[in-house]
Design an enzyme around this catalytic site. Structure first.
Site: not given
Ligand SMILES: Cc1ncc(COP(=O)(O)O)c(C=O)c1O
Length: 396
Positions: A183, A211, A242
């Site tokens: 990210s 992502h 997202k």
């Molecule tokens: C790579 C990744 N995994 C997991 C998450 C967590 O997702 P959630 O918002 O559904 O907890 C995010 C969110 O920032 C993320 O970027």
């Protein structure tokens, strides 16, 4: 509190003194490419709203209808009385979309990643994790008793070395885990090579596609689609928060046995409330929209390409790639200060972007992370580039 409040206040003061305080901007409209905040209107380039579905009328309508049909809340964990038929339907839809046997919903992807390792891996097993994996993977790994190995970001020679180390220690099961798209950089994990190596060493592969699901790969099925390894990845975790409408909720999509065992053992699944009915209905519609139309993906790709080419023309340094996360780099010692000044100057011009510096990214690699959306028009993208140029001139 016996002085604890004073200690906490001192900690907060230190965060402020280090320039690391995160101040929340208060938005007064739905999430979209154009938002209003208590500080004024803004063109928004920092949401994970990749497909522009966060305020899509069909999703809003599906969620609204669900309030009437399914009620407001579940008031139960899934296994007691918290599973409506639509929860199971959504799990099947997700599995179908990302190409696995089944899937299981979690309150968030943070919880999915927090719950999975402990269920699959014990002290006799090994987990090998990319050093830039998301915080929830790091925490999930901490909660399990497996032997831990870490490899340098996307470094296949190092992954091989860690696989050898795990094998030499006689690990029973080995799991390689990576973000599908990182990210902070917008780089994709080299999944073909990761699968090759995993197969050579008899390891499983897990990809967090938070992502990627919905917009990476020709049909948006994820990074494993983009690399042609859909049948070689064992576990996919992802978020409904997202691209897929941006509501909330997460999932693990995997082989039947993994999903079945998670339903018996995963603590965030067993001990946390079920995803709310309106969110299930809205997310279901979001996935159907992502599945059934290539148009938002086409617009998103066009926007990312346009932004990357205009910014390069304007002399900015970008990290290369095709992902709609586009890091605009401000290298060097005073990069953090310049990035944050440029972001502030852009906000004054009505364009909202976020600057990241150490410790979120390595020292000397400060950046403004721009996130494109299918909700942006070509004019929006051009306005963003113009604001970058004007802000750079202003800051010097
Ligand atoms: C790579 C990744 N995994 C997991 C998450 C967590 O997702 P959630 O918002 O559904 O907890 C995010 C969110 O920032 C993320 O970027």
């Amino acid at each position: 509190m016996y002085g604890v409040k004073d200690q906490l206040r001192a900690e907060l003061d230190q965060i402020e003194a280090d320039g690391l305080t995160k101040n929340e901007r208060l938005i007064t409209t739905p999430q979209s490419s154009h938002i209003s905040t208590t500080a004024g209107d803004a063109l928004n380039f920092c949401a994970n709203n990749y497909l522009g579905l966060a305020d899509h009328p069909e999703i809003v309508a599906a969620a609204r209808d669900a309030l009437d049909e399914w009620g407001f809340g579940m008031a139960s964990v899934r296994f007691i009385c918290g599973t409506q038929t639509q929860h199971r339907d959504l799990e099947r839809l997700i599995a179908d979309f990302v190409g696995t046997q089944d899937s299981i919903l979690f309150p968030s992807c943070f919880d999915a990643n927090g719950g999975i390792f402990e269920v699959l891996l014990g002290p006799e097993d090994a987990v090998i994790s990319d050093e830039l994996n998301h915080a929830s993977i790091i925490d999930g790994v901490r909660l399990c008793k497996a032997q831990r190995y870490r490899y340098r970001n996307r470094d296949m020679a190092d992954l091989r070395a860690q696989l050898e180390a795990a094998r030499d220690k006689g690990a029973r099961r080995t799991l390689v885990v990576t973000d599908g798209a990182f990210s902070m950089d917008g780089y994709l994990a080299p999944l073909e090579q990761i699968c090759d190596l995993a197969e050579e060493f008899g390891a499983m592969v897990m990809v967090d596609d938070s992502h990627a699901t919905g917009f990476i790969g020709e049909k948006g099925r994820g990074s494993h689609e983009a690399y042609g390894v859909m049948d070689r990845v064992d576990i996919i975790t992802g978020t409904l928060g997202k691209a897929l409408g941006g509501g909330s909720g997460g999932f693990v999509a995997a082989h039947q046995e993994i999903v079945d065992l998670l339903k018996q053992r995963a603590r965030p699944y067993l001990f946390s409330n079920a995803v709310a009915p309106s969110v299930v209905a809205g997310s279901t519609r979001a996935i159907e929209l992502a599945r059934d139309s290539d148009e938002p993906r086409r617009v998103l790709r066009r926007n990312a390409e346009l932004f990357r080419s205009l910014m390069t023309e304007a002399g900015f340094e970008l990290l290369p790639g095709e992902h709609p996360i586009v890091p605009v780099m401000f290298p060097g010692e005073d990069g953090a200060r310049r990035a944050s000044q440029v972001a502030d100057a852009m906000l004054a011009k009505g364009v909202y972007v976020i600057a990241f510096s150490y410790p979120v990214v390595p020292k000397g690699k400060a950046r403004i992370r721009v996130q494109l959306s299918a909700a942006h028009s070509e004019d929006d993208v051009r306005a963003c580039v113009e604001a970058f140029v004007a802000a750079r001139d202003e800051v010097g």
